[in-house]
Design a protein around this motif. Sequence first.
Motif, PDB file in Angstrom:
ATOM      1  N   SER A   1      38.311  40.722  35.653  1.00 46.80           N
ATOM      2  CA  SER A   1      39.453  40.305  36.470  1.00 46.80           C
ATOM      3  C   SER A   1      40.731  41.001  35.993  1.00 46.80           C
ATOM      4  CB  SER A   1      39.626  38.784  36.421  1.00 46.80           C
ATOM      5  OG  SER A   1      39.916  38.361  35.119  1.00 46.80           O
TER       6      SER A   1
ATOM      7  N   SER B   1      36.015  42.806  45.968  1.00 53.97           N
ATOM      8  CA  SER B   1      36.547  41.739  45.114  1.00 53.97           C
ATOM      9  C   SER B   1      37.012  40.547  45.942  1.00 53.97           C
ATOM     10  CB  SER B   1      37.695  42.276  44.266  1.00 53.97           C
ATOM     11  OG  SER B   1      37.243  43.307  43.422  1.00 53.97           O
TER      12      SER B   1
ATOM     13  N   ARG C   1      37.156  48.666  46.461  1.00 54.22           N
ATOM     14  CA  ARG C   1      36.988  47.637  45.417  1.00 54.22           C
ATOM     15  C   ARG C   1      37.769  46.379  45.743  1.00 54.22           C
ATOM     16  NH1 ARG C   1      37.266  50.807  39.724  1.00 54.22           N
ATOM     17  NH2 ARG C   1      39.469  50.718  40.222  1.00 54.22           N
TER      18      ARG C   1
ATOM     19  N   ILE D   1      33.678  45.518  40.623  1.00 60.38           N
ATOM     20  CA  ILE D   1      34.329  44.306  41.136  1.00 60.38           C
ATOM     21  C   ILE D   1      35.486  43.977  40.206  1.00 60.38           C
ATOM     22  CG2 ILE D   1      34.042  41.862  41.678  1.00 60.38           C
ATOM     23  CD1 ILE D   1      31.074  42.415  42.084  1.00 60.38           C
ATOM     24  N   ARG D   2      36.690  43.893  40.773  1.00 66.16           N
ATOM     25  CA  ARG D   2      37.881  43.560  39.982  1.00 66.16           C
ATOM     26  C   ARG D   2      38.626  42.419  40.674  1.00 66.16           C
ATOM     27  NH1 ARG D   2      41.316  48.758  38.654  1.00 66.16           N
ATOM     28  NH2 ARG D   2      42.339  47.234  37.380  1.00 66.16           N
ATOM     29  N   PRO D   3      38.160  41.191  40.494  1.00 66.60           N
ATOM     30  CA  PRO D   3      38.849  40.089  41.167  1.00 66.60           C
ATOM     31  C   PRO D   3      40.237  39.852  40.584  1.00 66.60           C
ATOM     32  CG  PRO D   3      37.186  39.236  39.689  1.00 66.60           C
ATOM     33  CD  PRO D   3      37.044  40.725  39.680  1.00 66.60           C
TER      34      PRO D   3
END
Length: 193
Positions: free
Chosen positions: A136, A150, A146, A18-20
Motif C-alpha cells: 500500500s 488497485s 495499476r 497492486i498498490r492500494p
Amino acid sequence: MSLLDKVAYPAFAKDPFIRPSARALGAVLVAFNVLSCIRWLPELRPLFPHSFVDPITPVQIVIGALLPQILMIVGGIRMMFGDARGRRLVVLSIPIGFVYVVAVAMQAYYPGFALMLGIPIFTVWLAFFYYLVVTSQFEADPQRGRRIVSTMVMVLAVCFLVVYASVVFETISTYDASFNAYRAGGIFAPVLA
C-alpha cells in the motif's frame, strides 16, 4: 533496520502490481477489526453459550483474538492519517492472529479437518492481506493500469466488509436471542417445576 521493519518494508514492495491506497486500506482495516471486536464481545459474557466453532476461554479470546484486532485498529488509524508506522502494527498483528487461529483449529471438534483445510485457506488469506498491507502507498500511483487494478481490489475489500458486517450483526442478534431464551428459562424454571 529491525526485523519488523524488514518485514513491513520488503524488497518486493518497491514496485508491486497492486498498490492500494494506504489511507483507504487503513479505513477498511479499522472498520473490519471494529466489527471483529464487536463479534467477540458476546463470547466474553460468562453465562453466554459459546459457539460450536470456537470452544475457547475468555482469556484466550482477549489475548488471541482481541489483541491482534486492537493492533490492526491502531495501525489502520495511523495509516488513515498518513502515518507509515501504522503499517508495522498491522504487520505485527498478522502472526499473532495466525497463532490464535492455529490454537482454535487444534481445539476444534474436528481438528484434523480444521488443520488440513482451514489453516491453508487462512494462510493464503493472510499472505494476500500481508501483500496488500506492505504494498500500500500513501501517494497516488502514476500508472493508470495499476490504479485501476488497485481500485478494483479495494472495491472487493469494501464488498467483503459489507458482507462481513451483515454476518456480524446477524450473529449478534442470534446470540441475543439465545441468551434471552436462556435467561427466560432460568426465570421461569421455578414456575415450570
